[in-house]
Write a protein that holds these residues in place. Structure first.
Motif, short mmCIF file in Angstrom:
data_model
loop_
_atom_site.label_atom_id
_atom_site.label_comp_id
_atom_site.label_asym_id
_atom_site.label_seq_id
_atom_site.Cartn_x
_atom_site.Cartn_y
_atom_site.Cartn_z
N UNK A 38 58.84 87.01 62.53
CA UNK A 38 57.68 86.83 61.65
C UNK A 38 56.87 88.12 61.60
N UNK A 39 56.64 88.65 60.39
CA UNK A 39 55.89 89.89 60.22
C UNK A 39 54.61 89.62 59.43
N UNK A 40 53.51 90.24 59.82
CA UNK A 40 52.26 90.04 59.06
C UNK A 40 52.26 90.75 57.71
N UNK A 41 53.14 91.74 57.52
CA UNK A 41 53.21 92.44 56.24
C UNK A 41 53.95 91.59 55.20
N UNK A 42 53.56 91.76 53.95
CA UNK A 42 54.28 91.12 52.85
C UNK A 42 55.33 92.13 52.40
N UNK A 43 56.54 91.96 52.89
CA UNK A 43 57.61 92.93 52.66
C UNK A 43 58.26 92.70 51.29
N UNK A 44 57.45 92.96 50.27
CA UNK A 44 57.90 92.72 48.90
C UNK A 44 57.72 94.00 48.10
N UNK A 45 58.73 94.39 47.31
CA UNK A 45 58.64 95.61 46.50
C UNK A 45 59.23 95.35 45.12
N UNK A 46 58.54 95.85 44.10
CA UNK A 46 58.96 95.68 42.72
C UNK A 46 59.53 97.00 42.21
N UNK A 47 60.67 96.93 41.51
CA UNK A 47 61.21 98.12 40.86
C UNK A 47 60.20 98.60 39.82
N UNK A 48 59.72 99.83 40.01
CA UNK A 48 58.59 100.31 39.22
C UNK A 48 59.01 101.31 38.14
N UNK A 49 59.99 102.17 38.47
CA UNK A 49 60.38 103.22 37.53
C UNK A 49 61.71 103.81 37.96
N UNK A 50 62.47 104.30 36.99
CA UNK A 50 63.67 105.08 37.28
C UNK A 50 63.52 106.42 36.57
N UNK A 76 57.18 87.61 66.85
CA UNK A 76 56.24 88.21 65.92
C UNK A 76 56.38 89.72 65.99
N UNK A 77 56.86 90.32 64.89
CA UNK A 77 57.05 91.77 64.88
C UNK A 77 57.98 92.20 66.00
N UNK A 78 57.48 93.09 66.85
CA UNK A 78 58.24 93.55 68.02
C UNK A 78 57.77 92.89 69.30
N UNK A 79 57.08 91.77 69.18
CA UNK A 79 56.56 91.08 70.35
C UNK A 79 57.64 90.36 71.14
#
Length: 665
Positions: free
Chosen positions: A445-457, A342-345
């Motif tokens: 396993x990470x508690x963060x939702x490591x999701x990113x959407x392309x927003x702008x160029x 879990x993470x760095x555990x």
């Protein structure tokens, strides 16, 4: 290649903690549960060896209706008892062999729930005889309980029946097994899975739909097996309980339970009276088992059973009438190591062993191990790495995946399945045999939702001249759990514009994780061996954090087109010309329209250059698409990059001698 699959009709299942390692020597202890002779059951315990004589079909058909018979089975501990029933006739259900119909008359057995799952394989016949094995019953039954037995004739035929796996090894020729038909519901094999929580059964059932689970039932149960066998013997007798292991280990133990029907002098035995998975050739280890009573259930009662001790033999065939086993020889299994962090555990390691032919369970071992350590059902991002070693090659295959999910359990199942089955599923892998020697799986396993959407160029307002650098900014919007102090993530990217890049309008596209083929030849060819398959699959791997930025010309540059233009056949004279780029719905193309393959570029035509660069947003799963128009300027371009045309001077003719110029006198 990796999208394939998946999965069968499952009904019920029994789960039990199997805490004994198959590799450890264990001390002998007293029988953990023994029925004494003053048993409350109608039949006294059958102590010592039980020797029953076969009654074959020609003799069985002579029995009269309601002839008293006995069922030999285990209801508590490891001792066998007899239950009362009566014969009701021969039924031909189209299996290719006869089934015998019976009615349970044992009142105490009826009070305990009647015919129970785990009884399949129990010998049935007049006292001292075996007509066949209890195998089929009704769902939601009520007294008087009816059941059907597979004839001992058909079960013995299964011993010598040649499976497709055996024929394949002998002839090295392809073969496809036929379907298994079931006229009535089998008294299904309770498949005990420890380490599986009850709320996961529906997910597992859906995941396994379409596979080989018609004759097993899944249950979530809590229990612990005896720490050691009651004796060191490897002998079996008719009516004994056995456990057939799919997987054993620190967390997940998948063991199917049933009853031995008959044992022969050479150590061969038949059991269950129906298939376990129906896969033909099989290599599943066999354990002795202890019964902890009958559990009443509205749909079908079942035995609470636990395996114990070390393996005592191997199931070699899994056919419609029976499973066939051999005592003494224990099959090899596939080591499966799962590490979880879990993470760095701290890294937690769990080890299992999996039977060959059951590679579908690799993903279940990994997901269930993660679930047992995680101890909660919550959203998160899992990074996984699967490493496979094979017996046929020294080349090691490694593939990673990243998944952000509200419940990572199912995502781990699906991702690992795709990797494993690409090699082990016969129809997915047409290259050659790939026998797993070892499987290692690491899960972070990470508690963060490591999701990113392309927003702008963001592109510069002023244009760029060929030969210069173009710097653009890619802006992403991450999930709030993974965002830093700034709400967005911005990456500046510099593209080197070559001097021969066409002047004019260009198009900049920013795409997340596009599918690319590193080697087109491998992508469209069938690999000839396992090493080539590994190389092909490595080339098909994608990085979920990858972003590709591409700059390409918007159209043809008039200065770089070949002098003679495109080589195309002339259009027919009556070809309709479209106005405003709109295609009328009633448009009909002329029959003499030239075919497309007659259109071609001239020999000296060269495609326009394209500039492409990739960046990684480490640890994220990136999605989306953005694009923008970019002006590639030059000194020769004005007015929105349209070349200014300087008209050539028009020569005026010299007036004749007596001709008056226009406007003159």
């Amino acid at each position: 290649m990796k999208k394939f699959f998946v999965l069968a009709s499952i009904a019920i299942m029994v789960l039990s903690q199997f805490g004994c390692s198959s590799d450890e020597e264990q001390p002998e202890v007293e029988n953990p549960a023994v029925i004494d002779e003053a048993s409350v059951f109608s039949g006294a315990p059958l102590l010592g060896d039980v020797v029953l004589e076969n009654m074959y079909e020609d003799e069985a058909r002579k029995l009269t209706d309601k002839t008293p018979v006995q069922i030999v089975t285990v209801l508590e501990g490891t001792n066998r008892v007899t239950l009362e029933a009566q014969y009701r006739g021969v039924r031909d259900f189209g299996f290719g062999f006869a089934l015998y119909e019976f009615e349970l008359t044992d009142k105490i057995a009826e009070a305990m729930g009647g015919i129970a799952q785990g009884m399949s394989g129990s010998p049935v016949g007049p006292p001292g005889r075996i007509m066949g094995a209890l195998a089929y019953g009704d769902n939601f039954p009520a007294p008087p309980y009816r059941f059907w037995a597979t004839s001992i004739d058909a079960m013995e035929d299964a011993i010598t029946h040649q499976t497709f796996g055996e024929m394949f090894e002998a002839e090295r020729a392809a073969a496809a097994p036929g379907g298994i038909q079931a006229a009535y519901t089998p008294v299904k094999t309770p498949l005990i899975l420890s380490g599986i929580q009850p709320h996961r059964l529906q997910q597992l059932s859906s995941h396994l739909e379409g596979t080989r689970f018609d004759f097993v039932q899944l249950f979530a149960d809590i229990g612990d097996a005896p720490a050691a066998p009651p004796t060191g013997t490897t002998r079996l007798a008719a009516g004994d309980m056995i456990g057939v292991a799919v997987a054993t280990g620190d967390v997940v133990n998948s063991i199917g339970f049933g009853t031995v029907t008959q044992v022969y002098d050479d150590g061969t035995f038949v059991a269950f009276g129906h298939p376990m998975f129906g896969v033909g050739k099989s290599v599943l280890p066999v354990y002795r088992a202890v019964t902890n009573g009958i559990v009443p259930h509205l749909e079908a009662s079942y035995k609470s059973v636990s395996a114990y001790g070390n393996p005592i033999g191997t199931i070699t065939k899994d056919l419609t009438p029976a499973i066939v086993g051999e005592l003494g020889t224990v099959p090899p299994m596939i080591p499966v190591k799962v590490t979880y962090q879990t993470g760095n555990g701290p890294v937690i390691e769990k080890n299992h062993k999996l039977a060959y032919g059951q590679e579908l369970f690799v993903s279940m071992i990994a997901a269930s191990t993660m679930d047992s350590i995680r101890q909660e059902k919550s959203a998160g991002t899992v990074e996984g790495t699967v490493t496979l070693r094979f017996k046929e090659t020294d080349t090691v295959y490694t593939e990673s995946f990243r998944s952000a999910s509200s419940d990572p359990f199912l995502d781990v199942l699906i991702n690992i399945d795709g990797i494993i089955l690409a090699f082990t599923d016969t129809f997915s892998n047409s290259t050659g045999e790939a026998t797993l020697e070892e499987v290692s799986i690491s899960l972070n396993d990470k508690p963060q939702i490591m999701f990113a959407e392309l927003h702008e160029v963001i592109i510069p307002e002023e244009g760029v001249t060929p030969g210069e650098d173009l710097t653009v900014s890619v802006v992403l919007l991450p999930h709030w759990t993974a965002a830093g102090e700034e709400r967005t993530i911005q990456r500046d990217v510099t593209l080197e514009i070559p001097e021969d890049f066409p002047a004019g309008e260009a198009w900049l596209t920013v795409e997340a994780n596009p599918f690319e083929v590193s080697d087109p030849y491998l992508a469209f060819s069938v690999p000839e061996n396992l090493d080539e398959l590994i190389k092909q699959m490595e080339g098909e791997q994608t990085d979920p954090s990858l972003i590709t930025i591409t700059l390409e010309s918007f159209g043809f540059d008039p200065y770089t087109l070949p002098s003679e233009g495109l080589d195309a056949p002339p259009l027919p004279e009556d070809f309709p010309l479209l106005e405003d780029d709109e295609i009328p719905p009633d448009l009909e193309l002329p029959e003499d329209l030239p075919p497309l393959d007659e259109f071609s570029f001239p020999s000296d035509f060269e495609p326009l250059p394209t500039v492409e660069i990739t960046i990684n947003i480490d640890g994220f799963i990136v999605s989306g698409f953005q694009d923008a128009s970019v002006i590639i300027g030059s000194e020769d371009m004005v007015d929105d990059m349209i070349p200014e045309e300087t008209p050539e001077p028009v020569e005026q003719p010299e007036p004749a001698e007596n001709e008056v110029p226009a406007g003159g006198e």
